[in-house]
Design an enzyme around this catalytic site. Structure first.
Site, PDB file in Angstrom:
ATOM      1  N   HIS A 160      -1.473 -52.073  35.827  1.00  0.00           N
ATOM      2  CA  HIS A 160      -0.394 -52.405  36.202  1.00  0.00           C
ATOM      3  C   HIS A 160       0.409 -51.633  37.258  1.00  0.00           C
ATOM      4  O   HIS A 160       1.444 -52.197  37.860  1.00  0.00           O
ATOM      5  CB  HIS A 160       0.363 -52.401  34.776  1.00  0.00           C
ATOM      6  CG  HIS A 160       0.117 -53.403  33.730  1.00  0.00           C
ATOM      7  ND1 HIS A 160       0.767 -54.501  33.590  1.00  0.00           N
ATOM      8  CD2 HIS A 160      -1.036 -53.322  32.898  1.00  0.00           C
ATOM      9  CE1 HIS A 160       0.143 -55.255  32.515  1.00  0.00           C
ATOM     10  NE2 HIS A 160      -0.872 -54.653  32.289  1.00  0.00           N
ATOM     11  N   ASP A 368       5.650 -49.356  43.612  1.00  0.00           N
ATOM     12  CA  ASP A 368       5.734 -50.170  42.713  1.00  0.00           C
ATOM     13  C   ASP A 368       4.572 -51.039  42.614  1.00  0.00           C
ATOM     14  O   ASP A 368       4.326 -51.645  43.480  1.00  0.00           O
ATOM     15  CB  ASP A 368       6.848 -50.989  42.642  1.00  0.00           C
ATOM     16  CG  ASP A 368       7.602 -50.935  41.064  1.00  0.00           C
ATOM     17  OD1 ASP A 368       6.800 -50.558  40.021  1.00  0.00           O
ATOM     18  OD2 ASP A 368       8.797 -51.047  40.861  1.00  0.00           O
TER      19      ASP A 368
END
Length: 466
Positions: A160, A368
């Site tokens: 993730h 991110d």
């Protein structure tokens, strides 16, 4: 139909509205297959609770058709596996912050020990046809531990967070072991094509991997399939939140309170990867370079508490307090506060109304994996008068959301110019950009993410030679 077994650091009841993004993503597949969700309970035993074999005891809970199986951790294991290695080594390095990593060998030993414990406790619960989907950086070596115990099930892994470039990854003393562990899976998924490129460059250079096809590599005597599977949101579910009572109330209250202002919004955890100081500095540059925004534009920055027992986070909090206080002191008026800095959690059910009331969303992380705030902001907008998204090019979402205004968050002047452009953009252009963005997040939503990964895992050609 094969049963789905999800393994993650933490579990959640997928029926609850407050469940996180992963719970929403895997809920349907878990319920359809009577699935099992396995992970840490979140509890830390100061004195380890063990069974006769000397390992942690399992706790079981039914959540409709889903079984939740959780494990407590001892204080020693929690500190080494979770705080020490997962969040003290992997998190900073995978976000390119080598300066914040602590390469204490005791942490690596604890990380291996807990992954081995997870494998030992999970294996007796498995059925031969189960499809196993392991999530995130906490559990990279879990498949290797399961294979060592004789597990032959299909196993997929999804990262993730970002995959760092080869030379940054190679700074981890155990980097070869970590990457070798990934080859125990049948399929490894990443958030972006950039992440896939970084991984392929690593294994080709460091492990002399052979590329068999665009998605298949062979190294460490095993064949692995890799791919980009960008995670999404449930757009219709988020629209329902926008129209729900709390969402409408928040929107109407914010619109009334800021009738004479234009709102800029940031919603983040207080984390050094989110670029919060740079964002505040860009807002200051906006007020300096474009004085028409003084007494007109207000930045609401929500920074939810995060790992505040770690030194780097305390330093960041003090830095944010100082930066926001300086802007308010230098530019504030009796009836206008330039920055409203909120260091606490805001109820998720109120966020859609806040998104909808904002003219500009600032999603400007330094790095991110994806960043779903960007997609939630798009989903919450009024199609007839949508707000504009200013998005870091270093967020995984930037590969999909090209109609946003993409910025380099390290360039505060450039970010200020993009914010000014967003504030002054004609409604016709905003509508056109929003239509394209909304169409894309609808097409590649969370259901697409889950089904596309699981379909790929079901049909991947298993390597039984390793």
């Amino acid at each position: 139909m094969s049963r789905l077994v999800v393994v993650s650091n933490r579990t959640a009841d997928p029926r609850k509205p407050a469940a996180g993004g992963l719970a929403v993503a895997v809920r349907e597949s878990l319920q359809q297959t009577g699935g099992l969700w396995f992970g840490w309970s979140g509890r830390v035993e100061h004195e380890a609770v063990t069974d006769p074999a000397g390992q942690g005891q399992l706790h079981f809970q039914s959540a409709g058709e889903v079984t939740l199986a959780t494990l407590d951790l001892s204080q020693e294991d929690h500190d080494a596996y979770y705080l020490g290695y997962a969040n003290g080594v992997l998190w900073p390095v995978f976000h390119y912050r080598l300066d914040l990593a602590n390469f204490d060998t005791r942490f690596a030993a604890g990380y291996r020990r807990v992954n081995r414990l997870f494998a030992q406790k999970l294996l007796p619960l498995l059925k031969p046809e189960d499809l196993i989907w392991v999530h995130d950086y906490h559990l990279i070596p879990l498949a290797a531990e399961l294979r060592a115990l004789g597990c032959g099930n299909r196993m997929g892994f999804f990262l993730h967070i970002p995959m760092p470039p080869r030379l940054i990854m190679a700074a981890i003393p155990e980097h070869e072991w970590l990457m070798r562990s990934l080859f125990a899976y049948d399929l490894v998924g990443f958030q972006s094509e950039t992440d896939v490129t970084h991984f392929s460059h690593y294994i080709e250079a460091e492990a002399q991997a052979e590329q068999l096809s665009p998605e298949r590599f062979r190294a460490f005597n095993r064949t692995l399939r890799v791919g980009a599977y960008p995670i999404g949101i449930d757009v219709d579910d988020f629209l329902r939140l926008t129209q729900a009572k709390e969402g409408r109330e928040t929107f109407l209250r914010m619109r009334e309170e800021y009738a004479r202002r234009r709102l800029l919004l940031g919603v983040d955890r207080l984390d050094y990867s989110k670029g919060l100081p740079q964002r505040v500095q860009a807002f200051r540059a906006l007020l300096e370079r474009y004085p028409e925004n003084r007494n007109s534009a207000t930045l609401i920055q929500i920074a939810s508490p995060s790992r505040e027992d770690v030194g780097a986070y305390g330093d960041l909090r003090r830095q944010m307090d100082s930066l926001c206080g300086a802007i308010n002191g230098d530019y504030g008026e009796l009836d206008w506060m330039p920055v409203r800095y909120i260091h606490r959690n805001v109820a998720r059910r109120r966020l859609p109304g806040l998104y909808r009331a904002s003219r500009v969303a600032l999603v400007t992380p330094l790095r991110d994996g994806m960043n779903l705030v960007a997609k939630e902001f798009i989903a919450a907008q009024d199609p007839a008068d949508p707000g504009m998204l200013v998005l870091s090019r270093f967020a995984g979402a930037a590969e999909q959301l090209k109609e946003a205004l993409l910025v380099n968050p390290y360039d505060t002047q450039g970010t200020a110019e993009a914010i000014q452009r967003a504030l002054t953009m004609p409604v016709e252009e905003r509508i056109k950009r929003h239509e394209a963005l909304l169409s894309r997040i609808r097409k590649l939503d969370v259901h697409w993410w889950c089904s596309s990964f699981l379909q790929a895992l079901k049909h991947v050609e298993q390597d039984v030679t390793g």
